[in-house]
Write an enzyme that holds these catalytic residues in place. Structure first.
Site, mmCIF file in Angstrom:
data_model
loop_
_atom_site.group_PDB
_atom_site.id
_atom_site.type_symbol
_atom_site.label_atom_id
_atom_site.label_comp_id
_atom_site.label_asym_id
_atom_site.label_seq_id
_atom_site.Cartn_x
_atom_site.Cartn_y
_atom_site.Cartn_z
ATOM 1 N N THR A 28 38.316 8.841 -27.455
ATOM 2 C CA THR A 28 39.146 7.970 -27.121
ATOM 3 C C THR A 28 40.404 8.137 -28.711
ATOM 4 O O THR A 28 41.434 7.434 -28.026
ATOM 5 C CB THR A 28 38.671 6.738 -27.491
ATOM 6 O OG1 THR A 28 38.377 6.118 -28.545
ATOM 7 C CG2 THR A 28 38.039 5.907 -26.186
ATOM 8 N N ASP A 106 35.307 17.132 -22.045
ATOM 9 C CA ASP A 106 36.552 17.402 -22.486
ATOM 10 C C ASP A 106 37.275 18.656 -23.779
ATOM 11 O O ASP A 106 37.834 19.311 -24.108
ATOM 12 C CB ASP A 106 37.538 16.689 -23.218
ATOM 13 C CG ASP A 106 36.532 15.975 -24.673
ATOM 14 O OD1 ASP A 106 36.190 14.624 -24.708
ATOM 15 O OD2 ASP A 106 35.080 16.488 -25.032
ATOM 16 N N HIS A 123 26.993 16.973 -19.173
ATOM 17 C CA HIS A 123 27.768 16.103 -17.723
ATOM 18 C C HIS A 123 28.897 18.095 -17.525
ATOM 19 O O HIS A 123 30.387 17.024 -16.507
ATOM 20 C CB HIS A 123 27.997 15.427 -17.782
ATOM 21 C CG HIS A 123 27.693 13.704 -17.996
ATOM 22 N ND1 HIS A 123 27.423 13.045 -18.555
ATOM 23 C CD2 HIS A 123 26.372 14.158 -17.790
ATOM 24 C CE1 HIS A 123 26.606 11.881 -18.341
ATOM 25 N NE2 HIS A 123 25.629 12.896 -18.076
ATOM 26 N N CYS A 156 39.119 27.135 -1.701
ATOM 27 C CA CYS A 156 38.022 28.870 -2.004
ATOM 28 C C CYS A 156 38.809 29.731 -1.265
ATOM 29 O O CYS A 156 39.448 29.625 -0.149
ATOM 30 C CB CYS A 156 37.023 28.994 -1.753
ATOM 31 S SG CYS A 156 36.225 30.217 -2.343
ATOM 32 N N SER A 197 28.933 6.384 -27.516
ATOM 33 C CA SER A 197 28.430 5.760 -26.102
ATOM 34 C C SER A 197 27.813 4.252 -25.322
ATOM 35 O O SER A 197 27.077 4.331 -25.920
ATOM 36 C CB SER A 197 27.700 6.617 -25.852
ATOM 37 O OG SER A 197 26.812 6.645 -24.142
#
Ligand code: APR
Length: 257
Positions: A28, A106, A123, A156, A197
């Site tokens: 952040t 990120d 993730h 695609c 988190s």
């Protein structure tokens, strides 16, 4: 807070297997919104409408998904590593980091200088896109160009299949190798540091408990309380950037660096 930072630095100096576990709160301060804070992504988008099953089911959900993902990608593109990422790269440079397990998509740990083999992306990543049918990979910027030119749901070029960023959506299978590795490194860790988190999303949120089961010292650095605070040896509530910078400085002082 100074005393708690001192304690964590002492843990790091006395041990060798240090694992850092990051969530959206670590980014952040780079200008990327987290998910569950006020004004976070889930304030603006309903996560239920963005599940993997919805993505596969209908064109509307796919369009909404790409809208949300494009907005996230644009803030990610502008972002720079902040003191959290730089402190974790600093621990690696001092040979004090076993690995960083991240829920973030990120790529800021890589950009801060952590080596690829020390980063476990639980993730996935937003920096690449794959076809869900033939597996062909695309560079994210190339797909974003098509979206800027009016494509709502990219397909695609080879097989016409659905394209999706290489992130793990709710209801999508977790990456097997990364998940297994994260469990192993958590259990084997001597110090496990959670940074930014809410620790509510499974199986990622189980990693700190796995570390405790293995006998690790558990440290939680987060602005808000988490459901795992009661298991932690040290909890520091505040700005992750300021705290991680303070910890690195103390470690450097202690080892005379
Ligand atoms: N310093 C310290 N803590 C912070 C800061 C900051 N600068 N900014 C935010 N936080 C804290 C918030 O208090 C919050 O508890 O970071 C936490 C972020 O929690 P979430 O938004 O729930 O993010 P995260 O835990 O990474 O979410 C897990 O959920 O939505 C899915 O796939 C997504 O990977 C994500 C997963």
């Amino acid at each position: 807070m100074e005393e708690l930072i001192e304690t964590v630095a002492e843990f790091i100096v006395c041990c060798s297997k240090i694992v850092v576990f990051t969530g959206a709160g670590a980014s952040t301060e780079s200008g990327i919104a987290d998910f569950r804070s006020r004004g976070g992504i889930w304030d603006k988008y309903n996560p239920e409408g963005l599940s993997f099953q919805k993505f596969l089911a209908n064109e509307d959900s796919r369009e909404k998904y790409w809208q949300m993902s494009t907005e996230m990608y644009e803030s990610l593109k502008k972002a720079r590593p902040n003191p959290v990422h730089l402190a974790i790269a600093g621990l690696e440079a001092l040979d004090r980091l076993d690995c960083v397990i991240t829920q973030n998509i990120d790529g800021l740990h890589q950009r801060a200088g952590n080596s690829r083999e020390k980063i476990i992306e639980l993730h996935g990543t937003a920096l690449s896109v794959s076809c869900l049918s033939c597996g062909r990979k695309y560079d994210r910027d190339e797909i974003q160009k098509r979206i800027r030119n009016g494509v709502k749901v990219p397909r695609c070029d080879d097989c016409g299949g659905l394209l999706k960023p290489d992130t793990i959506s709710f209801g999508q299978a977790m990456p097997e190798m990364e998940t297994t590795l994260a469990y192993e490194r958590s259990f084997a860790s001597e110090v496990f540091i959670v940074v930014g988190s809410s620790l509510v999303v499974q199986p990622a949120a189980h990693m700190p408990l796995r570390a405790k089961q293995g006998g690790a010292k558990l440290v939680i650095i987060n602005r808000d309380p988490t459901p795992h605070d009661e298991y932690a040896d040290v909890v520091i509530n505040g700005s992750a950037g300021e705290i991680m910078e303070g910890i690195l400085r103390k470690v450097q002082e202690k080892i005379g660096n």
